[in-house]
Design an enzyme around this catalytic site. Sequence first.
Site, mmCIF file in Angstrom:
data_model
loop_
_atom_site.group_PDB
_atom_site.id
_atom_site.type_symbol
_atom_site.label_atom_id
_atom_site.label_comp_id
_atom_site.label_asym_id
_atom_site.label_seq_id
_atom_site.Cartn_x
_atom_site.Cartn_y
_atom_site.Cartn_z
ATOM 1 C CB SER A 44 50.510 38.309 47.492
ATOM 2 O OG SER A 44 49.381 37.742 48.111
ATOM 3 C CE LYS A 105 36.163 47.688 36.063
ATOM 4 N NZ LYS A 105 35.757 46.331 36.565
HETATM 5 N N1 LIG Z 1 39.871 45.245 33.568
HETATM 6 C C1 LIG Z 1 39.063 44.202 33.681
HETATM 7 O O1 LIG Z 1 38.590 43.622 32.705
HETATM 8 C C2 LIG Z 1 38.741 43.691 35.048
HETATM 9 C C3 LIG Z 1 38.219 42.413 35.200
HETATM 10 C C4 LIG Z 1 37.976 41.953 36.483
HETATM 11 C C5 LIG Z 1 38.221 42.790 37.568
HETATM 12 N N2 LIG Z 1 38.701 44.035 37.377
HETATM 13 C C6 LIG Z 1 38.978 44.921 38.517
HETATM 14 O O2 LIG Z 1 40.159 44.445 39.137
HETATM 15 C C7 LIG Z 1 40.050 44.484 40.553
HETATM 16 C C8 LIG Z 1 40.261 43.087 41.114
HETATM 17 O O3 LIG Z 1 39.267 42.236 40.603
HETATM 18 P P1 LIG Z 1 39.455 40.627 40.607
HETATM 19 O O4 LIG Z 1 38.272 40.105 39.868
HETATM 20 O O5 LIG Z 1 40.792 40.279 40.138
HETATM 21 O O6 LIG Z 1 39.284 40.341 42.151
HETATM 22 P P2 LIG Z 1 39.807 39.061 42.943
HETATM 23 O O7 LIG Z 1 39.889 37.885 42.043
HETATM 24 O O8 LIG Z 1 38.997 38.993 44.173
HETATM 25 O O9 LIG Z 1 41.317 39.447 43.310
HETATM 26 C C9 LIG Z 1 41.651 40.557 44.086
HETATM 27 C C10 LIG Z 1 42.974 40.287 44.772
HETATM 28 O O10 LIG Z 1 43.254 41.393 45.622
HETATM 29 C C11 LIG Z 1 43.746 40.914 46.878
HETATM 30 N N3 LIG Z 1 42.735 41.210 47.893
HETATM 31 C C12 LIG Z 1 41.633 40.522 48.193
HETATM 32 N N4 LIG Z 1 40.935 41.121 49.167
HETATM 33 C C13 LIG Z 1 41.609 42.215 49.467
HETATM 34 C C14 LIG Z 1 41.401 43.233 50.399
HETATM 35 N N5 LIG Z 1 40.334 43.272 51.178
HETATM 36 N N6 LIG Z 1 42.305 44.225 50.456
HETATM 37 C C15 LIG Z 1 43.376 44.203 49.667
HETATM 38 N N7 LIG Z 1 43.631 43.238 48.763
HETATM 39 C C16 LIG Z 1 42.752 42.261 48.665
HETATM 40 C C17 LIG Z 1 43.961 39.435 46.745
HETATM 41 O O11 LIG Z 1 45.281 39.238 46.301
HETATM 42 P P3 LIG Z 1 46.403 38.789 47.364
HETATM 43 O O12 LIG Z 1 45.845 37.585 48.070
HETATM 44 O O13 LIG Z 1 47.559 38.532 46.526
HETATM 45 O O14 LIG Z 1 46.625 39.930 48.308
HETATM 46 C C18 LIG Z 1 42.969 39.060 45.673
HETATM 47 O O15 LIG Z 1 43.352 37.907 45.001
HETATM 48 C C19 LIG Z 1 38.683 45.092 40.849
HETATM 49 O O16 LIG Z 1 38.825 46.459 41.106
HETATM 50 C C20 LIG Z 1 37.890 44.854 39.583
HETATM 51 O O17 LIG Z 1 36.908 45.844 39.313
HETATM 52 C C21 LIG Z 1 38.974 44.494 36.137
#
Ligand SMILES: NC(=O)c1ccc[n+]([C@@H]2O[C@H](COP(=O)([O-])OP(=O)(O)OC[C@H]3O[C@@H](n4cnc5c(N)ncnc54)[C@H](OP(=O)(O)O)[C@@H]3O)[C@@H](O)[C@H]2O)c1
Length: 354
Positions: A44, A105
């Site tokens: 993280s 993605k």
């Molecule tokens: N396959 C699917 O069904 C699916 C579903 C939802 C999302 N996604 C994809 O997965 C990715 C993440 O989505 P999510 O909904 O999980 O987002 P999220 O809940 O916002 O989580 C993203 C994580 O990345 C880290 N992060 C946050 N801001 C960041 C930044 N500016 N730079 C680097 N790391 C950062 C944080 O983890 P830390 O605090 O641990 O660093 C955060 O918890 C996106 O690309 C989205 O399109 C895919």
Amino acid sequence: MSRVGNAVTERSVRWGILATGGIAATFTADLVDLPDAEVVAVASRTRAGAEAFAERFGIPRAYGDWDALARDEDVDVVYVATPHSAHRAAAGLCLRAGRNVLCEKPFTLNVREAAELVALARENGRFLMEAMWMYCNPMVRRLKALVDDGAIGEVRTVQADFGLAAEVPPSHRLRDPAQGGGALLDLGVYPVSFAQLLLGEPSGVTARAVLSEEGVDLQTGALLSWENGALASVHCSIVGGTATSASITGSRGRIDVPDGFFFPDRFVLHRDGRDPEEFTADPADGPRASYRHQAREVMRALRAGETESPLVPLDGTLAVMRTLDAVRDRIGVRYPGESGATGEGAPALEVTPA
Ligand SMILES: NC(=O)c1ccc[n+]([C@@H]2O[C@H](COP(=O)([O-])OP(=O)(O)OC[C@H]3O[C@@H](n4cnc5c(N)ncnc54)[C@H](OP(=O)(O)O)[C@@H]3O)[C@@H](O)[C@H]2O)c1
């Protein structure tokens, strides 16, 4: 236990998780249920974040920076689950350090970033795959096999939509240009990938969108065209929940996927002159919304010593990124730091200004 080069043969595949947000938790929960997968490390941006996630899922190693995970030789594959804007940096770091990568993605913000990752993986002989779980879904694979077998004749049109009413603040990644916000990259990638699964890369792209004050697309409609006369109409939105359905019309019939076309539990095949045939998911395939099929495909490929999945080929990912770039070009969405045309490196597409 044995390893051949970078490939895993007879033991559990050891996963590392990079980022601890929503989808990271969902995917990790699926991984820990798989008997031949082991989640051995998490990274993280903060040590506390990694430790909390590690405790939640019983993960032995927690890192407060991505580099330590990338350098962990006892990790077979890293799952990158940051916002899209960080996919290039995170996946690139891991590939350079010799890790295999499954990257969420949309694969990257644009095709230039995507091509960089693909080149890195190929140069280093490492496995790389976009987490396009839809392509690994057994019902989607069945549907594609039917279409490829000519069940509806030659594909003429594809329609697909993915919209949700996301009431989120401007700082949320869905609305934040710095995090690659907007409907197209987050949700539109599914209908575009669906159309391209069936028809390949389009030769023409037109699009219109409604943009937010921050400059990301709240909703986008795009019309994709192919030299053989096929058309796809795709729509995505973060301000309205759509049916998330899809329909494929061919010269001799049609397939309707009623809802959740990217993880269907049923679809209906209408062959001209015959009664409709309903196809339903095999209960043995497990829960409908499951990332296990994607995880299994990664592990199958690693065990086979493959550096690319035939279900989610990297050239297909690049082709989808080129289309997303072309759509963004038409609707005028640029992300910070992007210079010039987003579609640089893309083939010449017929331009119909939005
Ligand atoms: N396959 C699917 O069904 C699916 C579903 C939802 C999302 N996604 C994809 O997965 C990715 C993440 O989505 P999510 O909904 O999980 O987002 P999220 O809940 O916002 O989580 C993203 C994580 O990345 C880290 N992060 C946050 N801001 C960041 C930044 N500016 N730079 C680097 N790391 C950062 C944080 O983890 P830390 O605090 O641990 O660093 C955060 O918890 C996106 O690309 C989205 O399109 C895919």
